[in-house]
Design an enzyme around this catalytic site. Structure first.
Site, PDB file in Angstrom:
ATOM      1  N   CYS A 128      -0.869  37.839  42.216  1.00 46.72           N
ATOM      2  CA  CYS A 128      -1.546  36.979  41.245  1.00 46.72           C
ATOM      3  C   CYS A 128      -2.491  36.026  41.950  1.00 46.72           C
ATOM      4  O   CYS A 128      -2.428  35.840  43.165  1.00 46.72           O
ATOM      5  CB  CYS A 128      -0.534  36.147  40.476  1.00 46.72           C
ATOM      6  SG  CYS A 128       0.720  37.145  39.673  1.00 46.72           S
ATOM      7  N   GLY A 158      -5.392  40.133  40.525  1.00 47.60           N
ATOM      8  CA  GLY A 158      -4.607  40.543  39.367  1.00 47.60           C
ATOM      9  C   GLY A 158      -5.494  40.826  38.188  1.00 47.60           C
ATOM     10  O   GLY A 158      -6.407  40.053  37.907  1.00 47.60           O
ATOM     11  N   ASN A 194       1.960  32.182  41.779  1.00 45.54           N
ATOM     12  CA  ASN A 194       1.750  33.425  42.518  1.00 45.54           C
ATOM     13  C   ASN A 194       2.930  33.571  43.452  1.00 45.54           C
ATOM     14  O   ASN A 194       3.197  32.682  44.243  1.00 45.54           O
ATOM     15  CB  ASN A 194       0.439  33.354  43.319  1.00 45.54           C
ATOM     16  CG  ASN A 194       0.283  34.524  44.298  1.00 45.54           C
ATOM     17  OD1 ASN A 194      -0.289  34.360  45.373  1.00 45.54           O
ATOM     18  ND2 ASN A 194       0.788  35.684  43.961  1.00 45.54           N
ATOM     19  N   GLY A 195       3.615  34.701  43.342  1.00 41.98           N
ATOM     20  CA  GLY A 195       4.742  34.929  44.232  1.00 41.98           C
ATOM     21  C   GLY A 195       5.888  35.551  43.477  1.00 41.98           C
ATOM     22  O   GLY A 195       5.729  36.018  42.347  1.00 41.98           O
ATOM     23  N   TYR A 243      -5.004  44.008  52.797  1.00 39.61           N
ATOM     24  CA  TYR A 243      -5.481  44.529  51.537  1.00 39.61           C
ATOM     25  C   TYR A 243      -5.774  43.496  50.458  1.00 39.61           C
ATOM     26  O   TYR A 243      -6.794  43.575  49.775  1.00 39.61           O
ATOM     27  CB  TYR A 243      -4.457  45.523  50.975  1.00 39.61           C
ATOM     28  CG  TYR A 243      -4.725  45.894  49.555  1.00 39.61           C
ATOM     29  CD1 TYR A 243      -5.713  46.815  49.243  1.00 39.61           C
ATOM     30  CD2 TYR A 243      -4.037  45.277  48.516  1.00 39.61           C
ATOM     31  CE1 TYR A 243      -6.000  47.132  47.923  1.00 39.61           C
ATOM     32  CE2 TYR A 243      -4.318  45.591  47.192  1.00 39.61           C
ATOM     33  CZ  TYR A 243      -5.298  46.518  46.900  1.00 39.61           C
ATOM     34  OH  TYR A 243      -5.580  46.809  45.618  1.00 39.61           O
TER      35      TYR A 243
HETATM   36  P1  5GP Z   1      -0.971  54.849  47.716  1.00 39.70           P
HETATM   37  O1  5GP Z   1      -0.682  55.225  49.109  1.00 39.70           O
HETATM   38  O2  5GP Z   1       0.170  54.134  47.077  1.00 39.70           O
HETATM   39  O3  5GP Z   1      -1.440  55.960  46.873  1.00 39.70           O
HETATM   40  O4  5GP Z   1      -2.175  53.856  47.674  1.00 39.70           O
HETATM   41  C1  5GP Z   1      -2.376  52.942  48.658  1.00 39.70           C
HETATM   42  C2  5GP Z   1      -3.676  52.288  48.380  1.00 39.70           C
HETATM   43  O5  5GP Z   1      -3.487  51.373  47.318  1.00 39.70           O
HETATM   44  C3  5GP Z   1      -4.164  51.497  49.551  1.00 39.70           C
HETATM   45  O6  5GP Z   1      -5.343  52.098  50.018  1.00 39.70           O
HETATM   46  C4  5GP Z   1      -4.471  50.129  49.024  1.00 39.70           C
HETATM   47  O7  5GP Z   1      -5.846  49.892  49.176  1.00 39.70           O
HETATM   48  C5  5GP Z   1      -4.185  50.187  47.573  1.00 39.70           C
HETATM   49  N1  5GP Z   1      -3.381  49.072  47.051  1.00 39.70           N
HETATM   50  C6  5GP Z   1      -3.738  48.452  45.925  1.00 39.70           C
HETATM   51  N2  5GP Z   1      -2.902  47.485  45.603  1.00 39.70           N
HETATM   52  C7  5GP Z   1      -1.952  47.465  46.507  1.00 39.70           C
HETATM   53  C8  5GP Z   1      -0.804  46.651  46.655  1.00 39.70           C
HETATM   54  O8  5GP Z   1      -0.515  45.760  45.914  1.00 39.70           O
HETATM   55  N3  5GP Z   1      -0.049  46.916  47.678  1.00 39.70           N
HETATM   56  C9  5GP Z   1      -0.360  47.893  48.510  1.00 39.70           C
HETATM   57  N4  5GP Z   1       0.460  48.069  49.506  1.00 39.70           N
HETATM   58  N5  5GP Z   1      -1.438  48.665  48.433  1.00 39.70           N
HETATM   59  C10 5GP Z   1      -2.243  48.470  47.426  1.00 39.70           C
HETATM   60 MG    MG Z   2      -7.417  51.338  49.511  1.00 37.36          MG
END
Ligand code: 5GP
Ligand code: MG
Ligand code: SF4
Length: 456
Positions: A1, A29, A103-104, A243
């Site tokens: 968030c 978010g 946020n958290g 990220y």
């Molecule tokens: P997955 O491996 O789950 O298909 O996707 C990973 C991708 O989701 C990463 O490239 C990252 O950019 C994106 N991503 C978007 N939101 C998040 C998040 O909240 N946590 C994580 N770990 N990756 C996220």
């Molecule tokens: Mg990505």
């Protein structure tokens, strides 16, 4: 968030400023957005599901008049994605109204909620933030500052809070500093924000970060500080750098952009590749790819074009939506890819959905080889502190070896950045950071598997 707080009876309408600030925090978010304004202790608010731009009209902004504004954009980890769970949370109790944006994620909210419910407390939402608001209300007789401190003594987990009560704007950061929160100065007032990128749009000047375990109180045009906890080890979330945060933000003194570029360079040293072109999974892999190209001397180019009107894949709460949105979101630039050996840089692999799809798309477009390089270590452990790396069984890094993942995603080679590499790319000393989702070394005791409050 993402959270924002604005204090200052200036020329500007505060709800409008909060609106602009939330735009700058939109990446944190996309499920819901809300703004609460406080006029002499009276709070009015508006919140709804959707993007900031969808939620607020000029009319609504116009109607929100006050001297203190609190805003929130939501990305849910706990608490379902319903409007009732949108924030800021506004509650009235004996002594006044409070608006709270959080946020958290709390790890003992379930226990506290249970205890309170046993005593007859009624909860309207399923978010942690309501537990916080309830505790503050219970300690109301001590005055707002003491009430908050007492509440912080009871809750455990991660929180960056922005609270408005009476004529005060209050910011609180958890004792480990897991989630970021910083302070900016505007004409006649102050801004609290999850990230400093919101300051530029508001014409605010960055002053400093709220420290771990610190509460800041803005009142009468002045800012005061109470260090309510000193005991905990500093542990800012390293995933913010990987990220979550925007590259133009600076968190606890470190530029997100620089840390991502460093990480890309480090990745090139740890996992070199023989290739013709370095490309990124946009946008989250772009800065790291530039770093990788710089270090490896392999040219950086565009290989994937992103539809910028589709939101973050991950943030779509279910798996089917996530799979569909990869294709909605990214398209291959065949002209750049055909016949080439590609280094593909992504920031992280969580479930493994995204990378597999992309490798497949690149090969279909005629890439000779695809060498996948990931700018963070394998995600092996759940995060309990507000980033959605949910249960271990869904984390491909926890259930599969690197070679198995390589085969699964169909890459010719696969390399992940090491934990040390990541931490050093953020701070030379590599200290003061949480990296528990990679290492399992949590900054506090976390609920054990089987805990009834843990949904798995
Ligand atoms: P997955 O491996 O789950 O298909 O996707 C990973 C991708 O989701 C990463 O490239 C990252 O950019 C994106 N991503 C978007 N939101 C998040 C998040 O909240 N946590 C994580 N770990 N990756 C996220
Ligand atoms: Mg990505
Ligand atoms: Fe961030 Fe990972 Fe720590 Fe969660 S466990 S706070 S995602 S570093």
């Amino acid at each position: 968030c993402g959270v924002i707080g604005i204090y200052g009876p200036g020329e500007q309408q505060l709800s409008r400023m909060a609106y602009f600030g939330l735009h700058a925090l939109q990446h944190r978010g996309q499920e819901s957005a809300g703004i609460a304004v406080n006029q002499g202790g009276q709070i009015t608010y508006y919140k709804e599901m959707g993007l900031v731009q969808e939620v607020f009209s000029d009319d609504i902004i116009e109607r929100l008049q006050g001297d203190i504004a609190v805003g929130h954009v939501r990305y849910s980890t706990t608490g379902e994605s319903y409007v009732i769970n949108a924030q800021p949370l506004v509650v009235r109790y004996k002594g006044g109204s409070i608006a709270l944006a959080h946020n958290g994620n709390l790890i003992n909210a379930g226990e506290i909620r249970d205890e309170l419910e046993d005593q007859g407390v009624i909860f309207q939402t399923s978010i942690d933030s309501e537990v916080i608001a309830n505790l503050i209300a219970r300690y109301n007789a001590f005055g707002i500052e003491k009430a908050i401190q007492k509440t912080m003594g009871q809750i455990r987990g991660s929180y960056a809070l922005v609270i408005s009560y009476g004529d005060k704007l209050i910011g609180v950061r958890d004792p480990n500093g897991l989630r970021p929160l910083c302070i900016g100065k505007i004409d006649g007032g102050y801004v609290l924000s999850s990230e400093s990128c919101a300051f530029n749009v508001l014409g605010a000047e960055f002053i400093r970060d709220v420290a771990a375990g610190e509460m800041v109180i803005i009142e009468g045009g002045q800012i005061r500080s109470i260090q309510y906890s000193n005991e905990q080890k500093k542990a800012l979330c390293s995933f913010e750098f990987v990220y979550f945060a925007r590259p133009d933000s600076v968190l606890d003194g470190q530029s997100v952009y620089i840390s991502r570029r460093n990480a890309g360079k480090m990745l090139a040293k740890e996992h070199p590749a023989e290739a013709d072109l370095v490309i990124a999974v946009p946008d989250s892999g772009t800065v790291a790819a530039i770093g990788y190209a710089e270090e490896s001397k392999i040219p950086f180019g565009e290989g994937l074009i992103k539809n910028r009107y589709v939101g973050r894949t991950f943030i779509q709460p279910d798996q089917k939506m996530r799979e569909l949105s990869v294709r909605l979101k990214l398209n291959v630039l065949k002209e750049n890819i055909k016949g080439k050996r590609i280094v593909l840089i992504d920031d992280s692999i969580v479930r493994g959905t995204t990378s597999g799809r992309i490798v497949e798309m690149l090969k279909a477009a005629g890439a000779a080889e695809v060498h996948l390089r990931v700018c963070s270590p394998p995600v092996k452990f759940s995060c309990y502190f507000g980033i959605d790396t949910p249960t271990r069984k869904n984390l491909v890094g926890a259930t599969h070896s690197i070679e198995e993942i390589r085969k699964m995603v169909g890459a010719d080679s696969l390399g992940y950045l090491s934990i040390e590499g990541l931490l050093e790319s953020i701070h030379e000393s590599g200290e003061g950071l949480c990296s528990a989702c990679f290492s399992g070394d949590y900054p506090m005791e976390v609920p054990k598997s089987g805990n009834k409050y843990l949904f798995e």
